[in-house]
Scaffold this motif. Structure first.
Motif, PDB file in Angstrom:
ATOM      1  N   UNK A  90      27.111  18.130  21.641  1.00 32.56           N
ATOM      2  CA  UNK A  90      27.399  17.824  23.039  1.00 32.56           C
ATOM      3  C   UNK A  90      26.209  17.351  23.831  1.00 32.56           C
ATOM      4  N   UNK A  91      25.013  17.404  23.257  1.00 35.43           N
ATOM      5  CA  UNK A  91      23.807  16.966  23.950  1.00 35.43           C
ATOM      6  C   UNK A  91      23.606  15.465  23.745  1.00 35.43           C
ATOM      7  N   UNK A  92      23.181  14.786  24.809  1.00 31.43           N
ATOM      8  CA  UNK A  92      22.818  13.374  24.716  1.00 31.43           C
ATOM      9  C   UNK A  92      21.401  13.213  25.240  1.00 31.43           C
ATOM     10  N   UNK A  93      20.764  12.108  24.901  1.00 32.42           N
ATOM     11  CA  UNK A  93      19.389  11.867  25.342  1.00 32.42           C
ATOM     12  C   UNK A  93      19.326  10.634  26.225  1.00 32.42           C
ATOM     13  N   UNK A  94      18.276  10.581  27.013  1.00 38.39           N
ATOM     14  CA  UNK A  94      18.015   9.406  27.845  1.00 38.39           C
ATOM     15  C   UNK A  94      17.237   8.402  27.005  1.00 38.39           C
ATOM     16  N   UNK A  95      17.663   7.138  26.933  1.00 34.57           N
ATOM     17  CA  UNK A  95      16.962   6.167  26.075  1.00 34.57           C
ATOM     18  C   UNK A  95      15.604   5.773  26.652  1.00 34.57           C
ATOM     19  N   UNK A 129      28.904  24.472  36.829  1.00 32.12           N
ATOM     20  CA  UNK A 129      27.879  24.346  35.790  1.00 32.12           C
ATOM     21  C   UNK A 129      26.626  23.657  36.312  1.00 32.12           C
ATOM     22  N   UNK A 130      26.789  22.706  37.228  1.00 30.45           N
ATOM     23  CA  UNK A 130      25.607  22.054  37.791  1.00 30.45           C
ATOM     24  C   UNK A 130      24.728  23.045  38.549  1.00 30.45           C
ATOM     25  N   UNK A 131      25.333  24.127  39.042  1.00 33.51           N
ATOM     26  CA  UNK A 131      24.564  25.133  39.760  1.00 33.51           C
ATOM     27  C   UNK A 131      23.633  25.949  38.885  1.00 33.51           C
ATOM     28  N   UNK A 132      23.844  25.939  37.566  1.00 34.37           N
ATOM     29  CA  UNK A 132      22.991  26.738  36.678  1.00 34.37           C
ATOM     30  C   UNK A 132      21.851  25.931  36.086  1.00 34.37           C
ATOM     31  N   UNK A 133      21.772  24.626  36.408  1.00 36.62           N
ATOM     32  CA  UNK A 133      20.721  23.785  35.840  1.00 36.62           C
ATOM     33  C   UNK A 133      19.370  24.162  36.423  1.00 36.62           C
ATOM     34  N   UNK A 141      21.208  14.242  31.534  1.00 39.56           N
ATOM     35  CA  UNK A 141      21.134  15.706  31.622  1.00 39.56           C
ATOM     36  C   UNK A 141      22.470  16.281  32.070  1.00 39.56           C
ATOM     37  N   UNK A 142      23.094  15.641  33.058  1.00 34.45           N
ATOM     38  CA  UNK A 142      24.385  16.138  33.542  1.00 34.45           C
ATOM     39  C   UNK A 142      25.450  16.032  32.458  1.00 34.45           C
ATOM     40  N   UNK A 143      25.458  14.924  31.727  1.00 35.32           N
ATOM     41  CA  UNK A 143      26.436  14.761  30.652  1.00 35.32           C
ATOM     42  C   UNK A 143      26.252  15.834  29.588  1.00 35.32           C
ATOM     43  N   UNK A 144      25.001  16.179  29.278  1.00 38.20           N
ATOM     44  CA  UNK A 144      24.738  17.226  28.288  1.00 38.20           C
ATOM     45  C   UNK A 144      25.197  18.581  28.809  1.00 38.20           C
ATOM     46  N   UNK A 145      24.884  18.881  30.029  1.00 37.66           N
ATOM     47  CA  UNK A 145      25.272  20.154  30.620  1.00 37.66           C
ATOM     48  C   UNK A 145      26.789  20.329  30.589  1.00 37.66           C
ATOM     49  N   UNK A 146      27.508  19.246  30.900  1.00 38.99           N
ATOM     50  CA  UNK A 146      28.969  19.313  30.996  1.00 38.99           C
ATOM     51  C   UNK A 146      29.667  19.033  29.672  1.00 38.99           C
ATOM     52  N   UNK A 147      28.902  18.639  28.638  1.00 41.82           N
ATOM     53  CA  UNK A 147      29.484  18.284  27.339  1.00 41.82           C
ATOM     54  C   UNK A 147      30.534  17.189  27.486  1.00 41.82           C
ATOM     55  N   UNK A 148      30.157  16.141  28.231  1.00 40.09           N
ATOM     56  CA  UNK A 148      31.067  15.025  28.476  1.00 40.09           C
ATOM     57  C   UNK A 148      30.368  13.711  28.152  1.00 40.09           C
ATOM     58  N   UNK A 149      31.130  12.669  27.835  1.00 43.85           N
ATOM     59  CA  UNK A 149      30.516  11.342  27.715  1.00 43.85           C
ATOM     60  C   UNK A 149      29.881  10.951  29.053  1.00 43.85           C
ATOM     61  N   UNK A 150      28.786  10.190  29.015  1.00 43.03           N
ATOM     62  CA  UNK A 150      28.106   9.846  30.273  1.00 43.03           C
ATOM     63  C   UNK A 150      29.009   9.212  31.322  1.00 43.03           C
ATOM     64  N   UNK A 151      29.953   8.353  30.904  1.00 46.43           N
ATOM     65  CA  UNK A 151      30.821   7.701  31.892  1.00 46.43           C
ATOM     66  C   UNK A 151      31.706   8.724  32.600  1.00 46.43           C
ATOM     67  N   UNK A 152      32.257   9.677  31.876  1.00 43.66           N
ATOM     68  CA  UNK A 152      33.092  10.706  32.481  1.00 43.66           C
ATOM     69  C   UNK A 152      32.261  11.611  33.391  1.00 43.66           C
ATOM     70  N   UNK A 153      31.064  11.964  32.933  1.00 43.51           N
ATOM     71  CA  UNK A 153      30.183  12.784  33.770  1.00 43.51           C
ATOM     72  C   UNK A 153      29.833  12.052  35.061  1.00 43.51           C
ATOM     73  N   UNK A 154      29.583  10.750  34.968  1.00 41.99           N
ATOM     74  CA  UNK A 154      29.235   9.972  36.161  1.00 41.99           C
ATOM     75  C   UNK A 154      30.376  10.000  37.175  1.00 41.99           C
ATOM     76  N   UNK A 155      31.613   9.908  36.699  1.00 43.37           N
ATOM     77  CA  UNK A 155      32.763   9.954  37.602  1.00 43.37           C
ATOM     78  C   UNK A 155      32.819  11.278  38.357  1.00 43.37           C
TER      79      UNK A 155
END
Length: 807
Positions: free
Chosen positions: A513-518, A408-412, A421-435
């Motif tokens: 599933x979308x999150x924003x940057x504060x 999925x990161x390849x389609x960004x 942005x990565x967390x939104x793309x993957x539909x994951x909480x930011x901590x899980x996306x970071x891992x």
């Protein structure tokens, strides 16, 4: 007669006979090294300078500093060719050279006899252990190796530091990077360049950590191969694995050997293969970062990136010849762009061009030019020369979650991704996306180039996008792209509100599933826009391709305040062109009015007056149809700016006054103040400074009734106008005071586009005061900013002023 083991200092004024006599008494490596040190001192006295440093000798000879240090400190006997070259650098006579060469050969022969006696006495592990076996397992040096000076220096420095430390542990250095980046080439090139530092042998094994053939090699299989290479007969190899590893370490103890562990899978695979003594050096290559090895064994790390453009071109020239590249320079650049600095890709292109020598490079470049087929073109028909296949070996080692994230990161869109942005793309909480991002980084499938920002090599991105299409339904891929777009839209609109304090035209609910940057304040908003600008432009293009008209418009709206502050005029026009097209399909007429008006504004700032007037009159017609009074005021304000840039100040003043009447009726304080300033500025340009000052002072009074954040940029405009009026009235100190206040506001707000205009005005006032040197300095700063903003007309105008004053 000089007794063996004693020396006399060499005198630069004495004849050759003294050194020849000293050379005849050399009996040990220490004696020979002492003579080399004397020669170094004599060379310094002859040239009346300090003696040559190891760094200077390394530069003259092309050898490493460590090797030179070992020659002068009796740790290594120089090979014959190096010894002769060193003597030449140190300026010996022919007679001295012959005597010293004889001494060197005598030391080598004595060492060989002593070594043979020690080998004969060395206790073996049992029957079947060969004596005096030296392993030389290195594959041939890569003939086409190019560049990598920094990385080679890092490896040299690591060995130098370990030699100085002498802490009893071997040097272990891990070379990491993505598949095809040239890890093995670097290891082998460095190893062959430093063979003299490992006189007791070199061991090499391909651990098949990432290999099409199947499972990685076990450490037990690798150590068995090493034992056999060291002369242990198969029947003498212990049955227990621990005993095998112990024997391997025992055989390496005290030997100056290099161990190359190529294509390692992970730390667990290589840890048992590490020697236990400081005389050994270990090079490991892996697509993984081997963090455990660094953490627990203190390993050094060299991370390989792509080849710079000049080194990639040099590599291709070594394959194909410079003449063939020079014959098709544009095709060469296109091919190199397709390879994106990846050595394996360059090699595959070169192989295809060599095999099909009758085809032009232009034909090959055309084949590789399309993203959709580039990986097909980078397949030369064998596993090791199929880039798609080589890249796929990394994916096989990923967990299912990491493999999904990689695809999925390849389609960004855009060159990189932040965590939101990565967390939104993957539909994951930011901590899980970071891992997951860090897992991919450790596998060299992502590169963290800034804090919490990740990018993927262009060719890896193409491979990842193929994986996404193969592994996910089209609806899932589209949903991921929609979440990412929503992240960008909502964060950008929040940033625009902080910069311009106006309501965002957004739907109420975010995409699931979308999150924003504060973003907390205008400074954080500007920093975020600076970082994400290229990604936002790419996201708008992606939204256009998907037919998402709302996000196309919202991104144009959100980027507008930032584009104005930074002076990104071409980008401003591009995003509003897309917004005009999308707004035609949106139900809200007001959005179509604004899109046409903002596009007209952008054209005007680019000096495209005809295009600007067409867009603005279309906007005015739409506003009149819908009786949109507020928009009509904005459009007249824009028409005033357009005619002013065209040089027709009277027509501009007519539209500025219409805008002022509308905003007075609407009782809109900010826009009324802005229109008053526009009227005053144009009056000043026409010479009516008294009316101009009254209107601009009234504008400043209105603005200062507003909260500070709401008035700041408008206040800088008014102060600049008041400075211009004061200058026209020859009130120069007052003018400089106004300009200084305006400049401070622009800089505090990050409004870099206006800064050179104000500096230009300051310089004109300083020149009017006959403060020529200060004026020149200010004009130079203005010129630098104009040039940096690609405002070439303004930059040329200021340069002409500077040139005229220089005459």
């Amino acid at each position: 007669m000089v007794e063996p083991g004693t020396r006399q200092q060499l005198d630069p004024g004495r004849p050759d006979s003294l050194l020849v006599s000293a050379a005849s008494t050399v009996a040990t490596l220490e004696d020979l090294a002492a003579l080399l040190r004397d020669l170094r001192r004599r060379h310094a006295r002859r040239r009346r300078d300090s003696h040559l440093t190891y760094r200077e000798l390394a530069a003259k000879t092309g050898w490493s500093q460590t090797a030179i240090a070992e020659y002068f400190t009796a740790r290594t006997l120089p090979p014959t060719d190096r010894f002769d070259a060193l003597l030449e650098v140190l300026g010996v006579s022919p007679a001295e050279q012959r005597a010293l060469a004889t001494a060197r050969d005598r030391v080598e022969e004595d060492n060989r006899r002593i070594g043979a006696r020690r080998t004969a006495r060395r206790p073996g592990p049992g029957r079947g252990l060969a004596s005096g076996v030296a392993a030389h397992q290195l594959p041939a040096a890569p003939r086409m190796f190019t560049g990598r000076t920094r990385e080679l220096d890092c490896l040299d420095a690591a060995l130098d530091e370990r030699s100085r430390a002498a802490d009893g542990t071997p040097l272990v250095c891990a070379i990491g990077g993505m598949g095809g980046i040239g890890k093995t080439w670097l290891a082998l090139h460095w190893a062959h360049r430093n063979l003299d530092r490992f006189p007791d042998g070199q061991l090499y094994v391909d651990l098949r950590g990432f290999d099409p053939a199947g499972e990685p090699m076990t450490p037990a299989a690798a150590v068995r191969g090493f034992l056999e290479a060291l002369g242990v007969a198969p029947s003498a190899i212990p049955a227990a694995h621990d005993a095998q590893f112990g024997l391997y370490r025992s055989l390496l103890t005290g030997r100056r050997m290099l161990v190359v562990l190529d294509n390692a899978c992970d730390t667990a695979q290589v840890a048992p293969l590490l020697p236990g003594h400081e005389t050994c050096t270990v090079l490991i290559t892996s697509r993984r970062q081997l963090v455990g090895l660094i953490a627990t064994r203190g390993a050094s790390s060299v991370a390989l990136d792509v080849l710079p453009g000049d080194e990639a071109r040099q590599l291709l020239a070594r394959h194909l010849g410079r003449a063939r590249l020079d014959a098709e320079p544009q095709a060469t650049e296109a091919l190199l762009a397709c390879c994106a600095g990846l050595p394996l890709a360059v090699g595959i292109v070169a192989a295809r061009a060599t095999i099909h020598s009758h085809l032009s490079l232009g034909a090959l470049a055309a084949e590789l030019g399309e993203d959709a087929h580039r990986l097909d073109g980078l397949d030369a028909g064998e596993p090791q020369a199929d880039l798609r296949g080589v890249l796929s070996w990394s994916g096989r080692a990923l967990s299912p979650d990491a493999a999904r994230a990689f695809g999925l990161l390849g389609i960004a869109p855009g060159p990189d991704l932040g965590e939101a942005a990565a967390a939104s793309l993957l539909a994951l909480p930011p901590a899980k996306a970071r891992t997951l991002l860090r897992m991919l980084e450790q596998s060299s499938l992502l590169h963290r180039h800034a804090p919490e920002r990740y990018r993927m090599h262009d060719l890896l991105r193409l491979h990842a996008a193929e994986q996404a299409d193969a592994q996910h339904a089209p609806a899932e891929v589209r949903a991921a792209q929609r979440r990412l777009t929503d992240c960008y839209v909502r964060t950008a609109c929040a940033g625009a509100q902080l910069l311009a304090d106006r309501p965002a035209p957004l739907p109420a609910e975010p995409v699931d599933g979308s999150v924003t940057h504060p973003l907390t304040d205008p400074a954080s908003a500007m920093a975020w826009f600076d970082t994400e600008h290229t990604n936002l432009l790419a996201a708008q293009q992606s939204a256009r391709r998907h037919g998402w008209d709302g996000p196309v418009y919202h991104l144009a709206w959100a980027l507008d305040p930032y584009h104005r502050r930074r002076g990104h005029l071409e980008d401003q026009a591009t995003v509003w062109q897309l917004a005009v097209t999308s707004a035609q399909r949106l139900p809200d007429q007001a959005l179509r009015v604004q899109a046409h008006q903002m596009l007209g504004d952008a054209y005007a700032q680019l000096g495209k007056t005809a295009d600007a007037l067409q867009s603005l009159h279309e906007a005015l017609a739409l506003a009149e149809q819908s009786d949109d009074v507020s928009s009509r005021g904005e459009i007249h304000h824009s028409l005033g700016g357009t005619w002013e840039r065209h040089g027709d100040h009277r027509r501009a003043l007519e539209h500025a006054r219409r805008a002022l009447l509308i905003f007075e009726k609407l009782d809109d304080t900010y826009r009324q103040a802005r229109a008053l300033n526009g009227v005053g500025w144009l009056q000043a340009r026409l010479g009516d400074c008294a009316e101009a000052r009254a209107n601009c002072q009234a504008a400043l009074t209105l603005l200062r009734r507003l909260p500070v954040d709401d008035r700041r940029v408008g206040e800088s405009d008014v102060l600049d106008s008041l400075g211009f009026i004061a200058h026209r009235l020859c009130e120069y100190e007052r003018a400089l005071e106004y300009y200084g206040q305006a400049l401070a506001i622009c800089r505090a707000q990050g409004h870099s586009y206006l800064e050179p205009d104000i500096l230009q005005h300051i310089a004109e006032t300083q020149f009017a005061q006959r403060r020529v040197d200060q004026a020149l300095d200010t004009w130079r700063r203005a010129h630098e900013l104009y040039a940096a903003q690609h405002r070439l007309t303004d930059a040329s105008r200021v340069q002409r002023q500077l040139d005229a004053l220089a005459v």
